[in-house]
Enzyme design. Sequence first.
Site, PDB file in Angstrom:
ATOM      1  N   ASP A   1     -39.589 -63.663-117.805  1.00  0.00           N
ATOM      2  CA  ASP A   1     -40.979 -63.586-117.065  1.00  0.00           C
ATOM      3  C   ASP A   1     -41.273 -64.797-116.036  1.00  0.00           C
ATOM      4  O   ASP A   1     -41.424 -65.967-116.859  1.00  0.00           O
ATOM      5  CB  ASP A   1     -42.071 -63.107-117.928  1.00  0.00           C
ATOM      6  CG  ASP A   1     -43.090 -62.496-117.114  1.00  0.00           C
ATOM      7  OD1 ASP A   1     -43.333 -62.857-115.949  1.00  0.00           O
ATOM      8  OD2 ASP A   1     -43.955 -61.810-117.930  1.00  0.00           O
TER       9      ASP A   1
ATOM     10  N   ASP B   1     -40.811 -60.420-110.455  1.00  0.00           N
ATOM     11  CA  ASP B   1     -40.776 -61.502-111.467  1.00  0.00           C
ATOM     12  C   ASP B   1     -40.547 -61.276-112.777  1.00  0.00           C
ATOM     13  O   ASP B   1     -40.794 -62.180-113.663  1.00  0.00           O
ATOM     14  CB  ASP B   1     -42.362 -62.114-111.293  1.00  0.00           C
ATOM     15  CG  ASP B   1     -43.513 -61.582-111.879  1.00  0.00           C
ATOM     16  OD1 ASP B   1     -43.133 -60.163-112.207  1.00  0.00           O
ATOM     17  OD2 ASP B   1     -44.449 -62.011-112.481  1.00  0.00           O
ATOM     18  N   GLU B   2     -39.843 -60.268-113.268  1.00  0.00           N
ATOM     19  CA  GLU B   2     -39.584 -60.188-114.677  1.00  0.00           C
ATOM     20  C   GLU B   2     -38.514 -59.132-114.897  1.00  0.00           C
ATOM     21  O   GLU B   2     -38.098 -58.134-113.921  1.00  0.00           O
ATOM     22  CB  GLU B   2     -40.717 -59.774-115.534  1.00  0.00           C
ATOM     23  CG  GLU B   2     -41.370 -58.205-115.259  1.00  0.00           C
ATOM     24  CD  GLU B   2     -42.237 -57.868-115.968  1.00  0.00           C
ATOM     25  OE1 GLU B   2     -42.088 -57.689-117.301  1.00  0.00           O
ATOM     26  OE2 GLU B   2     -43.503 -57.604-115.573  1.00  0.00           O
TER      27      GLU B   2
END
Length: 397
Positions: free
Chosen positions: A11, A119-120
């Site tokens: 993350d 974003d992860e």
Amino acid sequence: MAVRRVIAHLDADAFYATCHELRDPSLKGRPVVVGGSGPRSIVTTASYPARRFGVGSAMPMSRALRLCPEAVVIAPDRELYTSTSQRVWTLVAEAMLAAGAVCDGEEGPIAHLEQAGIDEAYAELVRLEKPLAFLRGLIADVREQTGIQLSAGVSPSRLISKISSDLEKPAAFVVLSREQALERLAGRPLSIVPGIGPKAAETLAGLGFRTLSDLARAEPAALLEHFGESRGTWLAQVADLSVDVPLQPVRLRKSISSENTFEQDVDADAARDPEAAARLREQIEQMALEVAQGAVRRGFRGRNVAIKVRTAAWRTYTRATTLPQYTDEPARVVAEALRLWDEHRPDEPVRLIGVRLGSFEHVERAERGAAGGAQDGPDGGTGGVRQLRLVLDPAEG
DNA sequence: TCTGGGGTCCTAGGACCC
DNA sequence: TCTGGGGTCCTAGGACCC
């Protein structure tokens, strides 16, 4: 001997804010808040210095500025996030392929990686002798080459890894077995569990379950009774952290949508304000066009057209139609959206309207492409590293 | 503190068919 | 004339996530 699973949740720390800092280093160390500037805008991401003032995601911008008047407010920049994200996850996918952590795809090996947002991602570290050493090296490489800091949670399951990566941010590297997680998380509120939102947390609190250890004492039958078969079973598995859902390296998009909240409510009643009513209709047309063009660009054809309306009184409704044939023809999508609007237009002020196209036909083929390759097209790409392209540009929240 | 925009998934209920 | 149950497709609403 049982195969020990090692799943990492990766993350990016304050992803949007960091993207802006990388482009403009003068922002570094300052309270950066990414979000719109209108009266109804909310905070998308706050940098860590801003978080120290109590500013957080999904907070109304007006409140954020009261908490932190010196905040630097920056308008979101989709393209910046998408391109940075692609660099990060391409690097991760390539490193996994090079290390041999792969599964079989129709067209060759795919990294054992599920992107779960811009974003992860989850990475299953199969067949690696020293998965933790690999991960540390990978995270260092990503930071060096892109400037993005990844936090990691590592455990035998996605659920535990996801919770773990959040425990020591930023730059977390938390490794837990299921037993260690049960011990460490016992007293934590149930809201730390992804999937337990405000409503479920409230219902559970009403039953006397506020923490994970509370939930572990729950009778599975009681959970089934209050939450139904599917969710009740899931909650019972959450209680002992035994939830285990396999990674999905390739995922298909289900819909494309566009919506807009007005800075001020707009009267939709043509009798009272014909000009405003005409503007709303034009917006529906514009959004339908946008959505259809998005489908064309990606090579998708849909059958389901829907509009969404939120009134000033916060009543939200959707109206949908399923077409007899799949289409990506902008004129067709526009016509359906306008018909829905004309039939279901509210006669009260509205705060939001939107259009969505769904029920895509692309069953035959996964939406994926060469990582870092072409932006769009169902198989567009350079034929290099294959990676899911799935969630294209989900906003953070 | 009055609450964005992009998504996914689940559930309930009705229509329709066999 | 009244009535079955299962399966599928669809709409609508809502919870949830980033």
